[in-house]
Motif scaffolding. Structure first.
Motif, PDB file in Angstrom:
ATOM      1  N   LEU B 152      41.501  51.586 113.960  1.00  0.00           N
ATOM      2  CA  LEU B 152      40.212  50.943 114.228  1.00  0.00           C
ATOM      3  C   LEU B 152      40.416  49.502 114.687  1.00  0.00           C
ATOM      4  CD1 LEU B 152      38.144  52.258 111.186  1.00  0.00           C
ATOM      5  CD2 LEU B 152      37.556  52.569 113.608  1.00  0.00           C
ATOM      6  N   SER B 155      41.878  49.304 118.133  1.00  0.00           N
ATOM      7  CA  SER B 155      40.863  49.657 119.128  1.00  0.00           C
ATOM      8  C   SER B 155      39.981  48.456 119.458  1.00  0.00           C
ATOM      9  CB  SER B 155      39.968  50.787 118.606  1.00  0.00           C
ATOM     10  OG  SER B 155      40.703  51.974 118.480  1.00  0.00           O
ATOM     11  N   VAL B 156      39.638  47.682 118.430  1.00  0.00           N
ATOM     12  CA  VAL B 156      38.795  46.510 118.662  1.00  0.00           C
ATOM     13  C   VAL B 156      39.503  45.519 119.581  1.00  0.00           C
ATOM     14  CG1 VAL B 156      37.773  44.465 117.565  1.00  0.00           C
ATOM     15  CG2 VAL B 156      37.506  46.731 116.507  1.00  0.00           C
ATOM     16  N   GLU B 159      39.299  46.829 123.011  1.00  0.00           N
ATOM     17  CA  GLU B 159      37.920  46.781 123.511  1.00  0.00           C
ATOM     18  C   GLU B 159      37.518  45.371 123.942  1.00  0.00           C
ATOM     19  OE1 GLU B 159      35.738  48.494 120.284  1.00  0.00           O
ATOM     20  OE2 GLU B 159      36.447  50.514 120.761  1.00  0.00           O
ATOM     21  N   ARG B 196      34.699  56.854 115.816  1.00  0.00           N
ATOM     22  CA  ARG B 196      34.869  55.484 116.321  1.00  0.00           C
ATOM     23  C   ARG B 196      36.175  55.320 117.078  1.00  0.00           C
ATOM     24  NH1 ARG B 196      34.491  52.889 110.471  1.00  0.00           N
ATOM     25  NH2 ARG B 196      35.834  54.722 110.179  1.00  0.00           N
ATOM     26  N   GLN B 316      34.211  41.298 115.132  1.00  0.00           N
ATOM     27  CA  GLN B 316      34.121  42.611 115.785  1.00  0.00           C
ATOM     28  C   GLN B 316      34.788  43.685 114.931  1.00  0.00           C
ATOM     29  OE1 GLN B 316      32.438  43.131 118.408  1.00  0.00           O
ATOM     30  NE2 GLN B 316      32.226  41.125 119.395  1.00  0.00           N
ATOM     31  N   ARG B 319      32.507  44.540 112.106  1.00  0.00           N
ATOM     32  CA  ARG B 319      31.393  45.348 112.593  1.00  0.00           C
ATOM     33  C   ARG B 319      31.830  46.808 112.770  1.00  0.00           C
ATOM     34  NH1 ARG B 319      28.199  45.566 117.619  1.00  0.00           N
ATOM     35  NH2 ARG B 319      30.203  45.248 118.612  1.00  0.00           N
ATOM     36  N   LYS B 320      32.999  46.977 113.387  1.00  0.00           N
ATOM     37  CA  LYS B 320      33.500  48.335 113.646  1.00  0.00           C
ATOM     38  C   LYS B 320      33.775  49.065 112.324  1.00  0.00           C
ATOM     39  CE  LYS B 320      35.946  51.025 116.831  1.00  0.00           C
ATOM     40  NZ  LYS B 320      35.643  51.220 118.260  1.00  0.00           N
ATOM     41  N   SER B 323      30.666  50.182 110.630  1.00  0.00           N
ATOM     42  CA  SER B 323      29.803  51.105 111.378  1.00  0.00           C
ATOM     43  C   SER B 323      29.932  52.535 110.880  1.00  0.00           C
ATOM     44  CB  SER B 323      30.112  51.044 112.871  1.00  0.00           C
ATOM     45  OG  SER B 323      31.408  51.545 113.126  1.00  0.00           O
TER      46      SER B 323
END
Lengths: 325, 325
Positions: B152, B155-156, B159, B196, B316, B319-320, B323
């Protein structure tokens, strides 16, 4: 019969090998008609004592190792190892499925009684000479005792290659003595107290190619990650160099002028020269050629097999293991 | 104050950094007189808003991380992180002892409540773009859940760098779905079922540099071994090239003619351009510069820190993580 490129690579390698080493008799194991037609194209093989032993089946690169072990008793891999077991041949070289070759070797050839697990070992090019790295993937999880056995077996390879009291290191993520996992800490204790091993401490993977150590010991996961990461980076660098040399007219002209030097470099850095991984701990010599090995690389795997038979590597390993501590 | 080369590298990097990024205010933390005398030699720093915050002690490269955490509360590392904690600065960059920086960061900055362990993440140069590799050594043993969190967080990073639905892979010793350890098998299940994450499967370390995946996840031992093996091979190849180019008159002449091309290559393959590892999972931005980083490399670590603050990477990540799945 297998490998990524099929039997023609082995035959073409054999052609050069018999010319360089007429003391070795080759036996090809696989589909007779296919092998026969390849051999007929080679004058030097036709003149040699090379023979064919038929096997109807093939272990494919994607086969599950244990499935192959159970079901592929007519495969070229099985039949070749069976001939090694009975003593009709002295060594077996394969570019096929690594897991299947390992499983069948353990079943047919067997390890020495003292050895719990065979290890895959390969010599790596270093600044000055060679370093033996093991295990490269036979054993995902290793006990401290397994790592100690790998250290002994790697030492034997370095010794028969002429190194006196080879320097043995354990791969870790730091060179300080207190670093790493519990298994590595315990392995370090075993190695420190084993008079048969010249243990020098932990080494980081950045120093694999430094030439400081003769033998570097690790579990199969770590060895595999280190070996393949370096292969991947080598490919990346080669690609960058090749793209840069094509970028503009000056660079293309330069690459033409530099072609002899680039050829020298390619020669020195050629991974073919290091092809041929040993399955150490087996009672006889089994050598794994890289699946994608070309003829030159496969030839090197044959050279490794010949050397290990002549130097009696399995017997030396048995002697070292039996020599107690 | 630390790193292999001491504070002059940081000051020299800062000199170029303030010229390129006048939007950033720098605070140097360490021995005031030593830093002052270095800054006084730099007109651009004297003109900038850079300031000094005194710290009497230094964590040395050989210090035990937990010992440093307990005893070195007056060190430049502690004081810098303390200023980050209180919000006086937005990010902290250090070339010092990695373990100590990690331990102090966890203690002072803290991870987000959902995060069990921070991970060290670095962008690697690949054929076309960048690949984020994590963890690089913060966590020797990881659970499947930890690997999922790393996926995760990686990935952020991809992104915010502009990649849509970054391709995430798990490092393994084979790309077939049934390969690897129990932890990897379970992590694969978690990743497959996490909406996600755009999980694409296992990857071998030979493909780290292929550019196929945007994020490659592994435990800290494997990541460290892969990163350092590739660094070691890069040094080995560079040495071979340099020796070859000095070998004879023709080669020396060639290396003279080729010098602009060699400079291009060095530039493209320069590890300095990839310096600056992120400690992901912390509530604020902490960047680790390589201990042996030169001024150019340290400058890149400062650039990474600036980007992660501007892109609000820690927020971020929170947040991820929040989520859900």
């Amino acid at each position: 019969m297998s490998g990524d490129l099929g039997p023609r690579v082995a035959i073409s390698a054999a052609e050069n090998f018999v010319a360089a080493h007429p003391d070795v008799d080759l036996t090809f194991v696989g589909d007779r008609s296919q092998l026969q037609s390849l051999i007929e194209k080679s004058p030097s093989l036709l003149r040699s004592s090379a023979c064919i032993f038929h096997a109807a089946d093939v272990v494919s690169m994607g086969d599950d190792p244990l499935g192959a072990l159970r079901q592929k008793k007519n495969s070229s891999m099985w039949v070749a190892l069976e001939r090694l077991r009975t003593g009709e041949v002295d060594a077996c070289v394969s570019a096929g499925n690594t897991g299947a070759l390992l499983a069948m070797s353990r079943y047919l050839i067997k390890t020495f009684p003292e050895i719990e697990r065979p290890a895959i070992c390969k010599s790596m090019p270093v600044t000055d000479g060679l370093t033996y790295l093991l295990d490269l993937g036979a054993n995902i999880n290793c006990s401290p005792f397994h790592l100690q056995q790998f250290a002994l077996m790697g030492s034997v390879l370095a010794e028969v290659a002429g190194v006196v009291a080879p320097r043995v290191a354990l791969l870790n993520i730091g060179s300080e003595a207190q670093k790493g996992t519990e298994v590595l800490q315990q392995a370090q204790e075993l190695l420190r107290n084993d008079l048969r091993i010249n243990y020098v401490g932990f080494v980081e993977s950045s120093d694999i190619f430094s030439g400081h150590d003769h033998v570097i010991v690790c579990d199969g996961f770590h060895g595999n990650v280190a070996l393949k990461a370096s292969e991947g980076l080598a490919r990346f660098v080669a690609k960058k160099i090749s793209l840069t040399l094509q970028r503009n007219l000056f660079n293309r002209l330069l690459s033409f002028i530099a072609s002899p030097v680039l050829a020298q470099l390619r020669e020195e850095l050629n991974p073919s020269l290091y092809n041929g991984a040993s399955f150490l701990g087996l009672q006889k010599t089994v050598i794994k050629s890289h699946g994608s090995a070309d003829s030159k690389a496969f030839m090197h795997a044959l050279v490794v097999a010949r050397e290990q038979v002549l130097l009696r590597v399995p017997e030396q390993i048995a002697r070292k293991l039996g020599s107690g501590n």
